[in-house]
Design a protein around this motif. Structure first.
Motif, PDB file in Angstrom:
ATOM      1  N   PHE A   1       0.854  -1.190   0.000  1.00 54.90           N
ATOM      2  CA  PHE A   1       0.000   0.000   0.000  1.00 54.90           C
ATOM      3  C   PHE A   1       0.888   1.238   0.000  1.00 54.90           C
ATOM      4  O   PHE A   1       1.880   1.292   0.739  1.00 54.90           O
ATOM      5  CB  PHE A   1      -0.934   0.003   1.216  1.00 54.90           C
ATOM      6  N   THR A   2       0.506   2.226  -0.813  1.00 55.50           N
ATOM      7  CA  THR A   2       1.391   3.376  -1.015  1.00 55.50           C
ATOM      8  C   THR A   2       1.187   4.494   0.006  1.00 55.50           C
ATOM      9  O   THR A   2       2.023   5.388   0.111  1.00 55.50           O
ATOM     10  CB  THR A   2       1.235   3.953  -2.436  1.00 55.50           C
TER      11      THR A   2
ATOM     12  N   ASN B   1      -3.880   5.500   3.895  1.00 57.00           N
ATOM     13  CA  ASN B   1      -5.305   5.787   3.796  1.00 57.00           C
ATOM     14  C   ASN B   1      -6.109   4.630   3.234  1.00 57.00           C
ATOM     15  O   ASN B   1      -5.808   4.121   2.162  1.00 57.00           O
ATOM     16  CB  ASN B   1      -5.524   7.011   2.916  1.00 57.00           C
ATOM     17  N   GLY B   2      -7.138   4.276   3.965  1.00 60.94           N
ATOM     18  CA  GLY B   2      -8.100   3.313   3.445  1.00 60.94           C
ATOM     19  C   GLY B   2      -7.568   1.913   3.282  1.00 60.94           C
ATOM     20  O   GLY B   2      -8.125   1.132   2.514  1.00 60.94           O
TER      21      GLY B   2
ATOM     22  N   PRO C   1      -7.638  -1.683   3.835  1.00 63.56           N
ATOM     23  CA  PRO C   1      -8.712  -2.498   4.419  1.00 63.56           C
ATOM     24  C   PRO C   1      -8.198  -3.279   5.643  1.00 63.56           C
ATOM     25  O   PRO C   1      -7.086  -3.808   5.624  1.00 63.56           O
ATOM     26  CB  PRO C   1      -9.087  -3.465   3.284  1.00 63.56           C
TER      27      PRO C   1
ATOM     28  N   THR D   1      -6.582  -6.687   5.373  1.00 64.25           N
ATOM     29  CA  THR D   1      -5.220  -6.854   4.868  1.00 64.25           C
ATOM     30  C   THR D   1      -4.184  -6.583   5.963  1.00 64.25           C
ATOM     31  O   THR D   1      -2.989  -6.651   5.709  1.00 64.25           O
ATOM     32  CB  THR D   1      -4.949  -5.920   3.665  1.00 64.25           C
TER      33      THR D   1
ATOM     34  N   ASP E   1      -0.114  11.754   3.268  1.00 63.27           N
ATOM     35  CA  ASP E   1      -1.168  11.169   2.422  1.00 63.27           C
ATOM     36  C   ASP E   1      -0.790  11.016   0.948  1.00 63.27           C
ATOM     37  O   ASP E   1      -1.623  10.650   0.125  1.00 63.27           O
ATOM     38  CB  ASP E   1      -2.485  11.967   2.498  1.00 63.27           C
ATOM     39  N   ARG E   2       0.453  11.281   0.616  1.00 63.48           N
ATOM     40  CA  ARG E   2       0.870  11.153  -0.776  1.00 63.48           C
ATOM     41  C   ARG E   2       1.868  10.018  -0.941  1.00 63.48           C
ATOM     42  O   ARG E   2       2.567   9.645  -0.011  1.00 63.48           O
ATOM     43  CB  ARG E   2       1.558  12.434  -1.254  1.00 63.48           C
ATOM     44  N   PHE E   3       1.952   9.558  -2.162  1.00 64.86           N
ATOM     45  CA  PHE E   3       2.910   8.553  -2.592  1.00 64.86           C
ATOM     46  C   PHE E   3       4.335   9.045  -2.304  1.00 64.86           C
ATOM     47  O   PHE E   3       4.700  10.153  -2.653  1.00 64.86           O
ATOM     48  CB  PHE E   3       2.724   8.409  -4.104  1.00 64.86           C
ATOM     49  N   SER E   4       5.151   8.186  -1.688  1.00 62.31           N
ATOM     50  CA  SER E   4       6.572   8.509  -1.505  1.00 62.31           C
ATOM     51  C   SER E   4       7.418   7.550  -2.324  1.00 62.31           C
ATOM     52  O   SER E   4       7.408   6.341  -2.084  1.00 62.31           O
ATOM     53  CB  SER E   4       6.982   8.369  -0.037  1.00 62.31           C
TER      54      SER E   4
END
Lengths: 243, 243
Positions: free
Chosen positions: A6-7, A10-11, A13, A16, A150-153
Motif C-alpha cells: 500500500f502506497t 489511507n483506506g 482495508p 489486509t 497522504d501522498r505517494f513517496s
C-alpha cells in the motif's frame, strides 16, 4: 501466500492487516533511524503520535534513561534530545537508553499496523534481514508505505520493492499488483538506489535542509541485520534481548 | 505546474482536487468503455453509484433513448441493457442514446473527482488525446487511479504512466513522486503494455471469465481522440457536441 503493498496509510482495508505479517516503511527517515538506534544499543523505542504525548510519557515513566526523539517538518522538536537523523543515534548517545519517538508519517504508520499478527519495521539498511524474518512467519505479507502526508513517496515504494524482491528469494509468494509494480520499480534502480532516493520529493527536501548525508545513509542496502519488531506499543529488536 | 498520481481513491487530500485538472483512470474497464461509447456516438453518460440509483434515474428521465450499463463483480447487472465491456458499445447499440452506468470502482472515482476544475476520463485508447486536453488547461494535474476495491491496480498505474509520459511532451511539468514512478513504470512496459495489463490481478480475473478480448482492447494505445469530460453529473465528449 500473498504480498501486497500500500502506497499510503489511507483506506487500507482491515482484512489486509489483521492476522497478516506487516512491514512498515518510512525509509526517510523514521524506520531507518529506529533501526539505527536499536543497532547502536538502544533498549526499546516507544512511538507516539504527538510531541505532547512524548513529553507526558517521559514524565510518567520516571526513568532517567529516557530520551525524546523525532521531528516536525523534518526538524528537531524544541525540548527534545534528538531529531530524526539516523546519524545522531550513535552508541555513545543511545546505548542502554529508552527512546520515545514521534515523526510526521512514520509513527502514524506504525500505529496503523498494530493489529497485524507481527509488525516489522523495514528500511533499506535492514531490508534483506527484514525479508528473512517476514518470510519465516509463513503468512500473507502486507507492506505499508508511510508516504508523505497522504501522498505517494518514491523512497518508501522503492524500499517496498527491495523487500518484495528479497522475499522472492525466501519463499513462494503470489504478488498482488502493488507488490509486482514495486518490485519492478526497485529492479529498475537496483544499481543505484541512492540516485533514485535523491530524486524523490522528500530526498530533495532533506538535501535542501542540508541533510543529504541522511539520504545517503538511508539509501544503503543491507548494512545491518537488526529487525525492529513493534508489539504492545513498544519497538524492540529480538536479537538484542530486552535489557 | 505539477503532476501527481494517486493509486486509490482513499484519503486523497481535497486540495489536490479542488481547482486542479483531474484525470480519472479505471482502464479495466469503465473509462475505456465510456470512451468507446462516446466514440460510437452515445450522446451522454450519467455515472451513478448503485444499480438501484440507475433504475430510478431511468424511470425519472422518461426517455426511451436511455440505456443502462455497468457491472458488479465484472458481470452485467440483471435487468441492465449492457455490461461493462467496451466491445458491447458499438454504434448500432449506443449511437444517439443516453447511457446510465454504474461500475464497482470507476463511478466512485469519477464522483470523487467532481470538485476538480476540469474532470477528464483517461484510458490507454485515448491517452495521448487526454494528455493534450489536460496540458491545454495550464493547471496542476492530478491523476486518480480508481484501483480495485481500495487496492493498487497495476493497469491503472500503467495508464497513469502513459499519461505522465505524454504530458511531458506537452508542457513543462514538475513530477511529484507518484507521477515520476508511474512514468518510469510505463516506460518499462511501453513496448508491450498489453502483456503488463494481462499480468495484472484484474487482467487475470477478466481472462478467467473469458474476457481476454476486453483486456486486449483496453491495452491499445491511442486509437481514438475522444476525451470524455465529466461536468455537473454528466459525461460528454465536447468534440461530439451535445445532441
Amino acid at each position: 501466500m500473498e504480498i501486497e503493498v500500500f502506497t499510503t496509510l489511507n483506506g487500507i482495508p482491515d482484512e489486509t492487516i489483521n492476522s497478516k505479517t506487516i512491514i512498515v516503511i518510512d525509509v526517510l527517515r523514521a524506520t531507518t533511524t529506529i533501526t539505527a538506534a536499536l543497532a547502536a544499543g538502544c533498549l526499546e523505542i516507544i512511538p507516539v503520535l504527538t510531541p505532547e504525548e512524548a513529553i507526558e510519557m517521559r514524565e510518567r515513566l520516571e526513568d532517567d534513561r529516557v530520551l525524546l526523539g523525532g521531528e516536525r517538518n523534518a526538524l528537531k522538536i524544541p525540548g527534545f534530545d534528538l531529531g530524526n537523523s539516523p546519524l545522531e543515534y550513535t552508541a555513545d548517545v543511545v546505548a542502554g537508553k529508552r527512546l520515545i519517538i514521534t515523526t510526521t508519517n512514520g509513527t502514524r504508520a506504525i500505529r496503523r499496523a498494530a493489529s497485524g499478527r507481527q509488525v516489522l519495521l523495514g528500511a533499506m539498511i535492514n531490508g534483506p534481514a527484514v525479508a528473512r524474518v517476514a518470510a519465516a512467519g509463513a503468512a500473507d505479507i502486507t507492506i505499508i508505505c508511510a508516504g508523505t502526508r497522504d501522498r505517494f513517496s518514491l523512497e518508501d515504494f522503492l524500499t517496498a520493492g527491495l523487500l518484495v524482491d528479497e522475499l522472492g528469494n525466501q519463499g513462494d509468494f503470489t504478488l498482488r499488483d502493488g507488490a509486482r509494480v514495486a518490485r519492478d520499480y526497485y529492479r529498475l534502480h537496483r544499481e543505484d538506489p541512492e540516485a533514485a532516493m535523491k530524486a524523490s520529493y522528500h530526498g530533495q527536501l532533506l538535501a535542501g535542509l542540508g541533510m543529504e548525508d541522511d539520504v545517503e545513509y538511508c539509501a544503503q542496502v543491507d548494512i545491518t541485520t537488526i529487525v525492529p519488531v513493534y508489539s504492545s506499543g513498544i519497538i524492540k529488536s529480538p536479537d538484542r534481548g530486552t535489557e
